[in-house]
Design an enzyme around this catalytic site. Structure first.
Site, PDB file in Angstrom:
ATOM      1  N   ASP A 132      -4.990   2.319  -4.175  1.00  0.00           N
ATOM      2  CA  ASP A 132      -3.534   2.468  -4.183  1.00  0.00           C
ATOM      3  C   ASP A 132      -2.854   1.263  -3.539  1.00  0.00           C
ATOM      4  OD1 ASP A 132      -4.475   2.920  -1.680  1.00  0.00           O
ATOM      5  OD2 ASP A 132      -3.232   4.669  -1.274  1.00  0.00           O
ATOM      6  N   ASP A 163       0.851  -1.185   0.000  1.00  0.00           N
ATOM      7  CA  ASP A 163       0.000   0.000   0.000  1.00  0.00           C
ATOM      8  C   ASP A 163       0.890   1.239   0.000  1.00  0.00           C
ATOM      9  OD1 ASP A 163      -2.785   1.148   0.350  1.00  0.00           O
ATOM     10  OD2 ASP A 163      -1.712   2.095   2.018  1.00  0.00           O
ATOM     11  N   ILE A 164       0.512   2.253  -0.799  1.00  0.00           N
ATOM     12  CA  ILE A 164       1.256   3.504  -0.877  1.00  0.00           C
ATOM     13  C   ILE A 164       0.751   4.431   0.217  1.00  0.00           C
ATOM     14  CG2 ILE A 164       1.918   5.438  -2.348  1.00  0.00           C
ATOM     15  CD1 ILE A 164       1.319   3.692  -4.769  1.00  0.00           C
TER      16      ILE A 164
END
Length: 973
Positions: free
Chosen positions: A322, A278-279
């Site tokens: 994301d 995950d960003i």
């Protein structure tokens, strides 16, 4: 005539066809023509010997025959050299024609008295073969045919004009010769025009088939790339077979299995590792981006992750906003799947660190990895997405959620599989979420061995953040930096597939340039130069040209029997014989022209007895009735204005064109009618066979004798009856689509009948004509070329074998034309099926309004798709208790039966829009499903109604492209 003997280069646009035509069709016919002429010349010698003539007594005849044998043998040698023939096609054809013409004129003045009917059959043979067997274009063939006709008429007219009045009237004979030659030219031109039309159509159909095959191959590659970008190969094959069966059956929905459940494409795999990434900080960054910037940034970012996944043998499963997750060990088991996922996680963190250092944007990467077993496959009826499900997948997701930014968070199961490849440290208890705390298992953070070195190096000069940080928004800085990664565009491989080829489709330039005047049938020597190789398309083109070669009819083929030319498939043979033939009416019309020529000749050379006139009158009525039946459809407007009882007449021509039995009966009857009428004048002869001109004392009274037999039959009508029989042979060749065996039977029947009449039953007529022509002297016999019955028999045999060769050739090309038409139809149907399959596959990945952006348009597919809407409704539907329902045990096949239930639920959701009867373009579009134990959500996008919510949809990723939504609303949901 000088143009006939000058080499001419065909125009470039016709080079393929002319080369194909001369080599595959006219080349063997030219050789066969020379062989027939040589055999005919050789046959004259034993015929002359068998008739009791001394060959040495007629040196002119012997010299002519021997010189002709030498000349035509030389022409055969010259024509048999393929390269020479290809370069000098027209000059060699001109030489053959000139040699035949010279031979005919030599025969005129060899062996006896010159008469107006001399060598008419031979000149008719020259005229017809100029059209049918010499590789000349229509204009040259007409020039040669008319020149041959005029040369015979002028030479005989000038030579016989000053003859004494005791000879038969010259003008009617020359008029009859002119009618014969005119009919020969018309029949030859008709035969050539139809054959060229059929050959050109076959050639174009073959090229269309080639282009259709190329298009089919391209469509198969696109479909394969597309399918493999969505699903693994083993699953793609299984689903593709079902889709193909559905398309061919014309079904609109996926067929259900016998147990009332939808098909389930899910399998269990053990020994895999799952990575979730995950960003961190991306949501805030996305709010500052324009739609185009966000699309570009996400494509470059996730494209980079796809490259990393490929390097480490990981399969990306899905992008959730994301969040990026992938699996190693699918579809093939890998012993180092855990190491692959950890390496990928570390590389992803490094990429984000470089991005942050270069742009100054505060983002990071959080990665979680767990190893175990999964259920993988596709569920639902639409918007297929390859996904994984299991408790181990849920655990990997929680590992990412409770991880540390910039670190890779792993479980004990993954650590055990690393076998000390990486150093780790215990994860702090405060980073654990309730799910991990409930499990109570220790977790670890992987120590990146390259992190310290990267921190020491730093980033030279601060890169973009230090150079343009004050002038550029963070999102733009990040986009500018990501562009340097060069990620691939989604569906870039789906290049535009051209529309079906037309007859004007340009041919390959390489293939065109490879043709030269020296090009021959020996492809291995001349098709390719030493330093030049043709591409695959050109090679296939030459393969098609080779398949069209008429010499193939004598070789083993998977399509034809080389002896009978029957199709090997019985169904295809039946379809060919039952196929419609609209051109039959033109065959009948041209045959009527032959019949009309016979009638005019009989009227010119006979005294027109009443019985003969009545017989021809009845035959004319029969022909007019036949032509009316064949052309009745052209009288439809006139018939429809008349009484209703006549409205059925136009259907007669349709019946003739579509009923093969009726066509065969009418065609056979027409040819037999021409045969019979060619010898009708002989029927009205008196029963006696006594010739009044064979008495010994007739020489002194010759000048006072008439040229008629008792019963008012002129003697000169005898050779013209033979010429009419020759026209009867030609009438058989005018039915191009008549089967070879029927033509053989009719030609053999007519050959037998003609030879029996003129060599046996009515041979005395020829003897009587010779007796009258040579004044009854016993020691003055004409040469074999001047005796009507012998020369007539030789002409019958020459025309029999010539027309038999043409009949075989016509049969082959008619069947070849049918075969290529059938192949073209099948390939077009297969191409259409493949196009529908590609469209269906793409629309099962993308919404219907997005899929056309990548298929069916003439574009390069290099632009990213993005679209913003003002008024939409976003629906999340979940099954809250599915997490408790799902379990993995031997009873439910380790969770497989639980997924079967989920598959039925989602399949019912997919069918709801049809049940509600939404109009096209207003249906909600399912975007996908997420693992039920993570969110258990079904996303649906409705393109109308709802509140004013801005959302952005776009495609990203270099493989397995997806189309998620980003908006403040969906992030909150």
């Amino acid at each position: 005539m000088a143009r006939l003997f000058s080499p001419r280069q065909p125009p470039s646009e016709d080079l393929f066809y002319e080369t194909y035509y001369s080599l595959s069709q006219q080349y063997p016919l030219l050789l066969l023509l020379l062989l027939i002429v040589l055999l005919g010349l050789l046959a004259l010698l034993p015929v002359a010997w068998a008739s009791g003539r001394e060959l040495a007594a007629d040196p002119a005849f012997l010299t002519t025959v021997l010189c002709a044998l030498g000349g035509f043998s030389l022409l055969l040698v010259l024509a048999s050299r393929e390269q020479r023939l290809q370069r000098w096609t027209r000059p060699l054809s001109g030489l053959v024609w000139a040699a035949l013409l010279a031979l005919g004129h030599s025969f005129l003045f060899t062996g006896g008295v010159v008469s107006a009917w001399d060598q008419v059959s031979f000149f008719l043979f020259v005229i017809f073969t100029v059209y049918a067997m010499l590789p000349l274009d229509m204009r040259d063939a007409i020039t040669a045919g008319v020149t041959s006709s005029l040369s015979h008429l002028l030479v005989l007219g000038l030579y016989l004009g000053p003859q004494p009045d005791s000879r038969p009237a010259l003008l009617p004979q020359l008029a009859a010769n002119a009618v014969l030659f005119l009919c020969g030219n018309a029949a030859g031109a008709y035969h050539k025009a139809l054959m060229e039309r059929a050959l050109r159509a076959t050639f174009r159909e073959a090229l269309s088939s080639l282009h259709s095959r190329r298009r089919l191959d391209t469509e198969k590659k696109h479909q394969e790339h597309l399918l493999l970008s969505i699903l693994p190969a083993y699953l793609a094959r299984e689903m593709k077979e079902e889709i193909m069966a559905r398309l061919q059956a014309g079904q609109g929905a996926r067929p259900e299995s016998t147990n009332n459940f939808h098909s389930l494409y899910v399998k269990r795999h053990q020994g895999v590792s799952v990575l979730y990434a995950d960003i961190v900080g991306f949501t805030r960054l996305a709010s500052e981006c324009s739609p185009k910037e966000l699309v570009l940034m996400l494509n470059e970012l996730f494209g980079k992750f796809d490259q990393i996944a490929k390097e480490h043998e990981c399969m990306r499963i899905k992008i959730l906003g994301d969040c990026y997750y992938c699996v190693s060990g699918l579809p093939l088991s890998l012993p180092d799947h855990a190491i692959n996922c950890v390496r990928m996680g570390l590389d992803m963190c490094r990429a984000i660190r470089k991005l942050r250092a270069a742009t100054g944007v505060d983002i990071n990467m959080r990665v979680g990895v767990h190893s175990g077993s999964v259920l993988c496959g596709v569920i639902g009826l639409q918007k297929w997405q390859y996904d994984v499900w299991s408790h181990d997948v849920t655990l990997a997701n929680h590992m990412e959620a409770s991880g540390v930014p910039g670190r890779v968070h792993i479980t004990g199961a993954t650590l055990a599989l690393l076998a000390g490849a990486y150093a780790v440290e215990d994860a702090a208890m405060e980073h654990r979420d309730p799910y991990l705390r409930e499990l109570g298992e220790p977790t670890y953070l992987v120590i990146d061995p390259w992190a310290a070195e990267e921190d020491e190096k730093g980033t030279a000069g601060g890169l973009l953040s230090s150079l343009e940080g004050s002038k550029m928004r963070p999102s733009l800085l990040m986009t500018r930096y990501l562009e340097s990664w060069g990620a691939a565009k989604p569906f870039a491989h789906l290049s535009h597939v051209e529309s079906p080829v037309s007859t004007s489709t340009p041919l390959p330039e390489k293939a065109l340039s490879s043709f030269s005047p020296q090009w021959s049938l020996d492809r291995s020597r001349t098709m390719r130069g030493p330093d030049e190789e043709l591409d695959t398309g050109d090679a296939k083109f030459f393969q098609v040209i080779e398949q069209l070669n008429s010499q193939k009819q004598w070789k083993q083929s998977k399509d034809f029997n080389p002896l009978t030319l029957y199709f090997r498939e019985k169904e295809m043979e039946k379809e060919y014989r039952l196929s419609a033939l609209p051109a039959f009416k033109y065959y009948a019309a041209c045959t009527f022209l032959v019949f009309l020529s016979n009638f005019i000749i009989q009227m010119l050379v006979t005294n027109r007895p009443p019985a003969l006139t009545i017989t021809y009158g009845i035959t004319f009525l029969l022909f007019f009735l036949l032509l009316f039946v064949c052309f009745s459809e052209h009288l439809m407007k006139c018939v429809l204005k008349g009484p209703k009882m006549l409205h059925w007449l136009p259907t007669l021509s349709v019946l003739v064109a579509t009923r093969p039995g009726l066509r065969v009966a009418l065609g056979t009857a027409t040819i037999l009618l021409v045969f019979v009428m060619a010898i009708t004048s002989l029927v009205f002869l008196p029963a006696t066979s006594a010739c009044p001109f064979q008495a010994p004392n007739m020489s002194s009274m010759a000048s006072n004798l008439s040229w008629e037999l008792p019963g008012s039959l002129p003697l000169i009508s005898i050779p013209y009856s033979m010429h009419c029989c020759v026209l009867g042979f030609l009438s058989c060749s005018l039915f191009l689509h008549m089967s070879f065996e029927l033509k053989l039977l009719l030609l053999l029947l007519w050959l037998t009948a003609s030879c029996s009449i003129f060599l046996h039953s009515h041979a005395w007529l020829s003897d009587c004509l010779i007796a009258r022509l040579y004044l009854g002297t016993l020691d003055s016999r004409p040469g074999v070329l001047k005796e009507p019955k012998l020369m007539g028999a030789v002409s019958f045999f020459i025309f029999f074998f010539t027309l038999l060769v043409l009949a075989r050739q016509n049969e082959y090309y008619c069947r070849l034309d049918f075969l290529w038409k059938k192949k073209l139809r099948q390939e077009q149907e297969e191409t259409e099926t493949m196009e529908n399959l590609t469209r269906l596959l793409l629309e099962n990945v993308l919404p219907a309004h997005v899929a056309p952006q990548f298929i069916g348009q003439n574009r390069r597919n290099e632009d990213l798709y993005h679209q913003s809407y003002e008024c939409v409704c976003v629906l999340f539907a979940s099954v809250p208790d599915f997490k408790e329902f799902y379990s993995e045990s031997s009873i439910n096949h380790e969770g497989l039966e639980c997924l079967r239930l989920l598959n039925e639920i989602i399949a019912d959701f997919d069918e709801l829009p049809k049940a509600w009867g939404w109009a096209s373009g207003r249906e909600p579009e399912r975007l996908g499903t997420q693992p039920p134990f993570c969110t258990a959500a079904l996303q649906a996008q409705v393109q109308w109604g709802g509140e004013d919510q801005n959302y952005l949809q776009h495609l990203h990723g270099s493989y397995r492209p997806e189309r998620p939504l980003w908006t403040g609303c969906t992030a909150g949901c």
